[in-house]
Structure formats: C-alpha cells, structure tokens
Motif scaffolding. Structure first.
Motif, PDB file in Angstrom:
ATOM      1  N   LYS A  70      -4.924   6.901  -2.675  1.00  0.00           N
ATOM      2  CA  LYS A  70      -6.375   6.760  -2.788  1.00  0.00           C
ATOM      3  C   LYS A  70      -7.125   7.714  -1.844  1.00  0.00           C
ATOM      4  CE  LYS A  70      -5.671   1.911  -3.851  1.00  0.00           C
ATOM      5  NZ  LYS A  70      -5.690   0.560  -3.307  1.00  0.00           N
TER       6      LYS A  70
ATOM      7  N   PRO B  47      -3.487   3.184   6.967  1.00  0.00           N
ATOM      8  CA  PRO B  47      -2.824   2.904   5.686  1.00  0.00           C
ATOM      9  C   PRO B  47      -2.119   4.103   5.049  1.00  0.00           C
ATOM     10  CG  PRO B  47      -4.972   1.855   5.749  1.00  0.00           C
ATOM     11  CD  PRO B  47      -4.876   2.716   6.981  1.00  0.00           C
TER      12      PRO B  47
ATOM     13  N   ALA C 135      -1.517   3.274  -0.687  1.00  0.00           N
ATOM     14  CA  ALA C 135      -2.768   3.469   0.064  1.00  0.00           C
ATOM     15  C   ALA C 135      -3.104   4.959   0.175  1.00  0.00           C
ATOM     16  CB  ALA C 135      -2.656   2.836   1.447  1.00  0.00           C
TER      17      ALA C 135
END
Length: 150
Positions: free
Chosen positions: A46, A36, A43
């Motif tokens: 994070k 990701p 994505a």
C-alpha cells in the motif's frame, strides 16, 4: 598495516557482499524500526515500497558490517570515525538483495592536535546486485599515522 600515509586522495575501493535475508529484515524491524512496510508485504504493497523493505538504519548496519570486515582484511589502522554527513537512502533495500560497497577518498588531513592520527573523508556508495545505488554518505574516518620507526 595500512596507515594514513598509505591512503591516496581519489583512490576507489570496491568490497563486500551482504545477502539481505527476510528473517534479518523482520528481526531488525521488530527491534528498532517497527513500521508496517518493514514488517509485512501486505502493508508495504500500500506504499511506494511495493513490498517489504529493510529499514534504512538496517541498510546502514549491513554497510557497517561490510566496512568492518574490509578493514580487518585490509589490516587498516582505523581509530574509529568522527561522523557521517549527507546520508541518503536512494532506493529501497529488499529481502533477497545482495549489497556491496564502493568508497572513494575525497580528502585527507593530518591532525594538528593529535599527531598520531589523521582524518579521511570518503564517499561511500552501496549498490544492490543490479548495480543500483541504494545508499550514499560521506564519512569522516580516523586513522593511525605511521610510527616514526617505520
């Protein structure tokens, strides 16, 4: 032609300029490393990357493209490579970065079994546009020796 005998232990060479595009990062990731954080800024936000980053293997492929281009322009008598040691991805590579290479010859040895070639151990360091090292490895290149008539 630049042969084994023309290479000096300790010599350093600087070469290459590879602009990292978002499209290429996505294309490589979709084909070979579909994690990701290589596919989306959301994505990646994070993770420790903070934003979409190139696959480490893509960074290696971009480095190889610069190496081959340099060998062609320097008219190297390359015979390929026997391997890579100590590969380290030091910092993320991001779309918008521009990569360049620096290599230093650590050691060279004439082959006992193959008198037409020698091996050269080099440390390759890849930097981004801010002179931050992003990738480092030791390579074992094979290079043709000068023909007897030269």
């Amino acid at each position: 032609m630049r042969y084994f005998e023309d290479i000096e232990v300790g010599e350093t060479r600087h070469f290459g300029s590879y602009p990292v595009s978002r499209d290429e990062v996505l294309d490589f990731a979709c084909k070979y490393d579909a994690q990701p954080f290589h596919l989306s800024d959301e994505a990646a936000a994070k993770t420790h990357f903070g934003r979409m980053s190139a696959s480490g293997w893509h960074s290696c492929a971009m480095t190889m493209a610069m190496i081959v281009e340099n060998m062609k322009s320097a008219d190297e008598a390359s015979l390929g490579a026997a391997g890579i040691d100590e590969l380290r991805w030091l910092k993320p590579v991001y779309p918008g970065d521009t990569l360049r290479c620096e290599t230093q010859v650590l050691e060279k040895r004439a082959s006992r079994r193959r008198p037409e070639m020698g091996s050269v151990r080099t440390q390759m360091t890849v930097y981004n546009q801010d002179d931050v090292a992003v990738l480092r490895f030791i390579s074992l290149g094979l290079i043709r020796r000068k023909p007897a008539d030269n």
